[in-house]
Design a protein around this motif. Structure first.
Motif, PDB file in Angstrom:
ATOM      1  N   LYS A   1      -3.282  -1.855  -8.676  1.00  0.00           N
ATOM      2  CA  LYS A   1      -3.932  -0.613  -9.106  1.00  0.00           C
ATOM      3  C   LYS A   1      -3.055   0.577  -8.765  1.00  0.00           C
ATOM      4  O   LYS A   1      -2.429   0.625  -7.713  1.00  0.00           O
ATOM      5  CB  LYS A   1      -5.276  -0.456  -8.397  1.00  0.00           C
ATOM      6  CG  LYS A   1      -6.336  -1.357  -8.954  1.00  0.00           C
ATOM      7  CD  LYS A   1      -7.725  -0.938  -8.486  1.00  0.00           C
ATOM      8  CE  LYS A   1      -8.774  -1.843  -9.112  1.00  0.00           C
ATOM      9  NZ  LYS A   1      -8.560  -3.263  -8.715  1.00  0.00           N
TER      10      LYS A   1
ATOM     11  N   ARG B   1      -1.141  -1.476  -4.323  1.00  0.00           N
ATOM     12  CA  ARG B   1      -1.891  -0.232  -4.475  1.00  0.00           C
ATOM     13  C   ARG B   1      -0.919   0.929  -4.417  1.00  0.00           C
ATOM     14  O   ARG B   1      -0.088   1.000  -3.505  1.00  0.00           O
ATOM     15  CB  ARG B   1      -2.901  -0.060  -3.320  1.00  0.00           C
ATOM     16  CG  ARG B   1      -4.023  -1.059  -3.326  1.00  0.00           C
ATOM     17  CD  ARG B   1      -5.047  -0.700  -4.408  1.00  0.00           C
ATOM     18  NE  ARG B   1      -6.138  -1.666  -4.477  1.00  0.00           N
ATOM     19  CZ  ARG B   1      -6.102  -2.807  -5.157  1.00  0.00           C
ATOM     20  NH1 ARG B   1      -5.005  -3.157  -5.804  1.00  0.00           N
ATOM     21  NH2 ARG B   1      -7.144  -3.601  -5.181  1.00  0.00           N
TER      22      ARG B   1
ATOM     23  N   ASP C   1       0.868  -1.169   0.000  1.00  0.00           N
ATOM     24  CA  ASP C   1       0.000   0.000   0.000  1.00  0.00           C
ATOM     25  C   ASP C   1       0.906   1.220   0.000  1.00  0.00           C
ATOM     26  O   ASP C   1       1.385   1.651   1.040  1.00  0.00           O
ATOM     27  CB  ASP C   1      -0.867  -0.043   1.269  1.00  0.00           C
ATOM     28  CG  ASP C   1      -2.166   0.700   1.074  1.00  0.00           C
ATOM     29  OD1 ASP C   1      -2.213   1.556   0.181  1.00  0.00           O
ATOM     30  OD2 ASP C   1      -3.115   0.412   1.814  1.00  0.00           O
TER      31      ASP C   1
END
Lengths: 251, 442
Positions: free
Chosen positions: B348, B317, B288
């Motif tokens: 993503k 992410r 993340d």
């Protein structure tokens, strides 16, 4: 008292006059409804009252308590007591609802010469007013209006109105998108704010709202001006006959 | 005369100065952080490569051959003192954090200013105290061989922090690594940190830099991270609070079910490049990454991340939020590589810039290299101005225009700041962001 005299408004971007000589007076403590077909200039009137960009007043005046508001910035109008409950309240990601409300309440208190509220005092107030509108404090910790249903957004607008204590409330299609239960809650919230010190302008397409918030006067707006004024029975008449009469009148 | 072979490119004054400076200080550089032979080998690599330039795809928007004109005198790891209260003053909102501190002054560990934990299962020590000449941070890992910035780091490194967390180790407080500068002259400060997390351990590391005097200069920081199975590292960087040219290279290797939360906040920098290389080596890893870039004037802030999915079933992410004012420029490069074996990869990335003036530039370059067929990968990029409808909404509620603008700008970076789990650090970073916005975004 709100006095609108021979108001002419066009769009800034194009040469299209939308309000064409509108005159209207709402005395202190009264609730007036403005009804009219789509495209009659209802929302334009609401935006012009609030000071939104994109409109040009080409004639006439709007006075609130004797003072012209046309040259005022939106925040100055808010300080003077003008509040617009939006038809489509804005979603603002990243700004927590409570931060927004506290900033607004204290900005207005400061502008009105009142002491700012402490955070605990503000939270108590927000909790209390929120409860009356079925708005939980947790909902207000979320970003402003983000992910709210249509009904939640409208209730949040009325909560803002309750907290900001305006003296002129303009409600633009507050009934649109509401189911019966939400309409009742919102109407109760508005009725609770009715006071001899506060004027209200209800802008609506349908008569339904006026069963819940009973107006002192009803005006029909079409083609950019008030075509007819009367008491609440005028709304019932319109419900039966529709706006056809006013379309023909212009044609 | 032909113009072709890279070897014939003439040296820039900065490259020549780096070479000269290296020869002048190499014998004085601390051997604990790198042997003379290793340093000379690294410098030879740099000499062959030169500074990165725009004809290299990974440096397309940040051409150090052109933009790095002067080179500061290299720090050689001599101890220097700073008054503790002065340091706290310079740290601003970060000073009050309840953390363990590892403080380096002019590239040299300061035991006086530091407060390291004495936990049985976490070994923490500066390189200057404990390190063989071939620590894990040096040598070759990942795709970084040949990166001239890393070569420079290995050549000039003076110190760094080594953290080894044992199996299931948890520290009571985060560790804050502070690189402080003092004195009147600009310095090149080169540090190399090593974080090693054994399975199921958990660490939060906050890294920042500050100058307590007029000294600016350059910094080159390397962080090599290994996160064992089920372990979790939150690594938060608050870029130098005083302006320096800041080059940073992070590499991280993640084991099975490991969690990595890198967060990079840059409160303005004349020239900054944060390059991060993450490799998923075990199934179920989680990345993340967030970056919050605040840039004004002629700042140039480059955030580059390469995520390599080697193992299947990992999730990555990446979110970048840049607020740009003046003539500032932000670069966002995000590359995701998914190997043939890395099925069920979920990747993503999103890069968003808020441009407060017309002269800012945002270069966003997402890249996907996918060799597996069962993956979900996506990327997006936006650049926009503050929505005037939002400003109007706030003003109609009585909020003055300037405050409305600041609220909305802050709201924009909030999404990145909110990714910090530690509440106190999150609050301090938010405060720094607010201070920066108040000074630079109106």
């Amino acid at each position: 008292m709100l006095e609108i005299t021979d108001l002419h408004v066009k769009l800034e971007e194009e040469d299209k006059e939308i309000i064409k000589g509108l005159s209207l007076t709402v005395p202190k403590g009264e609730v007036h409804a403005i009804m009219g077909p789509n495209g009659s200039g209802k929302s334009t009137l609401a935006y012009v009252l609030s000071g939104r960009d994109g409109y040009e007043v080409t004639g006439g005046d709007i006075r609130w308590n004797g003072e012209s508001i046309l040259e005022m910035e939106p925040e100055e109008r808010a300080a003077a007591g003008v509040f617009l409950a939006f038809q489509y309240p804005m979603e603002i990601p990243g700004v927590a609802g409570l931060t927004f409300l506290r900033t607004a309440v204290n900005a207005l208190r400061k502008a009105r010469g009142q002491d700012e509220l402490t955070t605990p005092a503000f939270l108590r107030l927000a909790k209390e007013k929120g409860a009356e509108l079925n708005i939980d404090i947790d909902m207000l910790k979320r970003p402003v209006n983000v992910g709210f249903s249509g009904g939640e957004k409208k209730r949040a607008e009325i909560l803002q109105m309750a907290l900001l204590e305006p003296s002129l409330c303009v409600l633009d299609e507050t009934d649109s998108g509401l189911d019966i239960d939400a309409l009742r809650i919102v109407s109760e919230g508005v009725n609770a704010l009715r006071s001899p010190e506060r004027s209200m302008l209800l802008i609506t397409h349908y008569q339904r709202l006026l069963n819940y918030i009973v107006p002192d006067q009803v005006h029909v707006l079409a083609h950019g001006r008030i075509q007819k004024s009367g008491d609440k029975s005028l709304a019932l008449e319109l419900e039966k006959s529709g706006y056809a009469e006013y379309s023909e009148k212009a044609a | 005369m032909t113009m072709s072979a890279p070897a014939q490119i003439s040296k820039t004054p900065a490259e020549e100065a780096l070479q000269r400076n290296f020869e002048a200080v190499v014998d004085a550089l601390p051997a604990q952080a790198g042997s003379g032979a290793a340093r000379r080998a690294a410098m030879a690599r740099f000499d062959a490569l030169g500074l990165p330039h725009r004809r290299m795809e990974a440096w397309k928007y940040t051409d150090l051959r052109t933009s790095l004109r002067d080179v500061s005198e290299p720090a050689v790891g001599t101890a220097a003192g700073i008054d503790a209260a002065t340091l706290d003053g310079a740290l601003g909102a970060l000073a009050a954090l309840d953390v363990y501190r590892a403080v380096f002054v002019n590239g040299c560990f300061s035991a006086d200013l530091s407060s390291l934990p004495s936990a049985a299962d976490v070994e923490i020590a500066p390189l200057s105290a404990d390190r063989g000449a071939t620590g894990t941070a040096s040598g070759s890992d990942n795709a970084l061989d040949g990166e001239s910035i890393v070569a420079l780091n290995e050549a000039f490194v003076t110190d760094g922090l080594s953290i080894k967390a044992g199996t299931s180790a948890h520290l009571a407080k985060p560790i804050m690594i502070i690189s402080a500068r003092t004195g009147d002259s600009d310095l090149l400060v080169t540090l190399s940190h090593d974080f090693e997390l054994a399975p199921m351990s958990e660490l939060t590391v906050l890294e920042t830099a500050v100058s307590v005097g007029p000294a600016g200069g350059q910094s080159n920081t390397r962080v090599a991270t290994e996160i064992g199975d089920g372990a979790k590292l939150a690594h938060i960087k608050v870029g130098s609070l005083t302006p320096v040219v800041d080059l940073a290279t992070w590499t991280a290797r993640l084991g099975r079910d490991a969690t990595y939360k890198p967060a990079q906040f840059t409160p303005g920098a004349p020239l900054a490049r944060n390059q991060t290389f993450v490799t998923f080596e075990g199934e179920g890893g989680d990345l993340d990454f967030v970056a919050g870039v605040l840039a004004s004037g002629t700042d140039h802030v480059d955030t580059t991340i390469v995520v390599h999915h080697v193992a299947p079933g990992c999730r990555s992410r990446e979110l970048l939020k840049a607020v740009l004012n003046g003539k500032a420029r932000a670069v966002s490069q995000g590359k995701v590589i998914v190997d043939r074996e890395a099925q069920k990869t979920d990747g993503k990335q999103m890069a968003q810039a808020l441009m407060l003036s017309e002269d800012t530039e945002f270069d966003s370059k997402p890249e996907l290299e996918i060799y597996a067929d069962d993956v979900a990968c996506g990327h997006g990029s936006t650049s926009a101005q503050i929505d005037p409808e939002h400003v109007f909404y706030l003003r109609s509620r009585g909020i003055p225009e300037a405050i409305a603008q600041t609220m909305l700008t802050e709201a924009f970076v909030t999404e990145a700041i909110d990714a910090i789990d530690n509440e106190a650090i999150r609050g301090a970073v938010a405060q720094l962001a607010r201070d920066w916005l108040a000074a630079n975004a109106t």
